[in-house]
Design an enzyme around this catalytic site. Sequence first.
Site, mmCIF file in Angstrom:
data_model
loop_
_atom_site.group_PDB
_atom_site.id
_atom_site.type_symbol
_atom_site.label_atom_id
_atom_site.label_comp_id
_atom_site.label_asym_id
_atom_site.label_seq_id
_atom_site.Cartn_x
_atom_site.Cartn_y
_atom_site.Cartn_z
ATOM 1 N N HIS A 194 0.879 -1.172 0.060
ATOM 2 C CA HIS A 194 0.037 0.027 -0.014
ATOM 3 C C HIS A 194 0.754 1.225 -0.169
ATOM 4 O O HIS A 194 1.621 1.471 0.743
ATOM 5 C CB HIS A 194 -0.937 0.096 1.294
ATOM 6 C CG HIS A 194 -1.764 1.236 1.492
ATOM 7 N ND1 HIS A 194 -1.761 2.024 2.352
ATOM 8 C CD2 HIS A 194 -2.683 1.879 0.605
ATOM 9 C CE1 HIS A 194 -2.452 3.004 2.394
ATOM 10 N NE2 HIS A 194 -3.160 2.885 0.915
ATOM 11 N N SER A 195 0.727 2.216 -0.848
ATOM 12 C CA SER A 195 1.394 3.412 -0.988
ATOM 13 C C SER A 195 2.777 3.345 -1.055
ATOM 14 O O SER A 195 3.276 2.971 -1.853
ATOM 15 C CB SER A 195 0.998 4.386 0.263
ATOM 16 O OG SER A 195 0.909 5.573 0.135
ATOM 17 N N GLN A 196 3.470 3.874 0.130
ATOM 18 C CA GLN A 196 4.574 4.078 0.035
ATOM 19 C C GLN A 196 5.568 2.622 -0.375
ATOM 20 O O GLN A 196 6.500 2.510 -0.911
ATOM 21 C CB GLN A 196 5.367 4.473 1.354
ATOM 22 C CG GLN A 196 6.834 4.527 1.558
ATOM 23 C CD GLN A 196 7.193 4.505 3.073
ATOM 24 O OE1 GLN A 196 6.602 3.917 4.043
ATOM 25 N NE2 GLN A 196 8.377 5.467 3.250
ATOM 26 N N ASN A 221 3.125 3.753 -4.357
ATOM 27 C CA ASN A 221 3.854 5.085 -4.631
ATOM 28 C C ASN A 221 4.281 5.348 -5.836
ATOM 29 O O ASN A 221 4.605 4.739 -6.813
ATOM 30 C CB ASN A 221 5.385 5.091 -3.792
ATOM 31 C CG ASN A 221 6.085 5.981 -3.832
ATOM 32 O OD1 ASN A 221 7.218 5.944 -4.610
ATOM 33 N ND2 ASN A 221 6.069 7.131 -3.202
#
Length: 377
Positions: A194-196, A221
Site C-alpha cells: 500500500h502506498s509507500q 507510491n
Amino acid sequence: MARKAKHAKDTKPPLVIAQSGHLYAGGRIDRSIEGSPFVGQMYAEFWIPKTLRCPYPVVMIHGNWQTGTNFTGTPDGREGWAQYFLRRGFAVYVVDQVARGRSAHFSMSQGSVGPADLARTERRFTAPKHAGLWPQAKRHTQWPGTGKAGDRNFDAFYASQFPSLTDNETSQRINRDAAVALLDKIGPAIVLTHSQSGAYGFLIADARPKLVKALISIEPNGPPVYETDLKGPPDWFADTGKRKPYGLGLVPLTYDPPLKAEEELAFVRQDKPDAPGLVRGWLQAEPARKLPNLAKVPMLIVVAEASYHAAFDHVTAHYLEQAVVSVTFVRLEDIGIRGNGHMMMLEKNSDQIAGVLADWVKKAVAKKPSRKSRSKR
C-alpha cells in the site's frame, strides 16, 4: 486501533486459527553504532487458518506513517483485511516496516524520522473533501466519521501513526532486503503493498520473481519519475521531489537491455493528460527498456475514486505496460465501488474492496503448485 464492535450485526462466527506467531526477517548487528543495535530487521506477525484454501500466504506491507495495524482492524472497530483473508482460507503475514513499529529503530541508527503532521493526515487521508487539493477529493464519502481531529474514529486512526524514515532511498533499500529475507524464510507468497510500500513491491518482485506469486499494489507510491505536488485549483498538480532514476523508485531495477555504467534511463512527459483531472505523467522515452523480472509476476493495481492517487496511478500502469509487464488496473468506481480515499482498507466498505482483491488472487494463482515447486527457492 480497533475497538470492540458494539453491534450484533457485526458479529461473525469464530475464526479458527491453526497456528499464529511472529518472526523477524533480515537485519544484522551493527557494531559501528553505540550499543551495537540490531538493524534492518522486519517484524512479521502471522496467522494460519485451520482450513487452508490457498497454497500461498498473503504478505501485507503498510505505507508511510503507518504500521501493520492498518490490516488488523479499523478505527471504528471492524475486522481488517488480515481477518478477511484468514476467513477465506489464506495464511496471512502482516509486517511492520524496517525501522517502524515493532521493527526496532534504536537511536536513529537507520536514519532520521519525520515529525507528526495532523493537518496532512486530515487533508490526504480522512477529510480530503474539505481541503479540495485534487479534483476527485470532493467524492470522498467512505471514511467512518467526520475525518477531523476530535472525532473518535479519526483519533483512533491518528493514535496509530508512527514516525517514518525521511530518506526514501534508504527505506526502499532496507525494506526490499528484509522482505526478500522474509520470502526466503517462508517461501512463495502473494505480496500486498500500500502506498509507500508500492515501490518496495516492485523491488521485491524484481529480486525474487519466483517467490512472488502475485503482486497486489494498492495505490502504489507514484507516479513514475517524479512525485506529484497537490496544489488545488486551478493548476492542481506539479512535479516535486527527487527524480526517480529507475522510473518506479530510487533503487535499481533489472532492465533489459541493462543500463551501462553511468548510463541513465531516458524519460519523456506526456503531451497531455489522459483525461481532465489527471496528471501529465512521465514514461520511458522510446524504445523503452523492458522489466523482465516483473513481467513474470501477475500484477494488480487498485485505485480509489476519491484518493489523490486517482489522478496518477494510471501512469504507473502505463509505465509497466510500456516495459512489457502485464498488469490489471482497476479503478474502484468502474466496478461500482464509490467514494473511497487512500486508506481504503480502513473505510466503511473495506470488506467489499477486499473481496475484489481475493477474487483476483483466485484467478491469478488458480493453478495449485506441486510440492516440488512450492519448496523451490
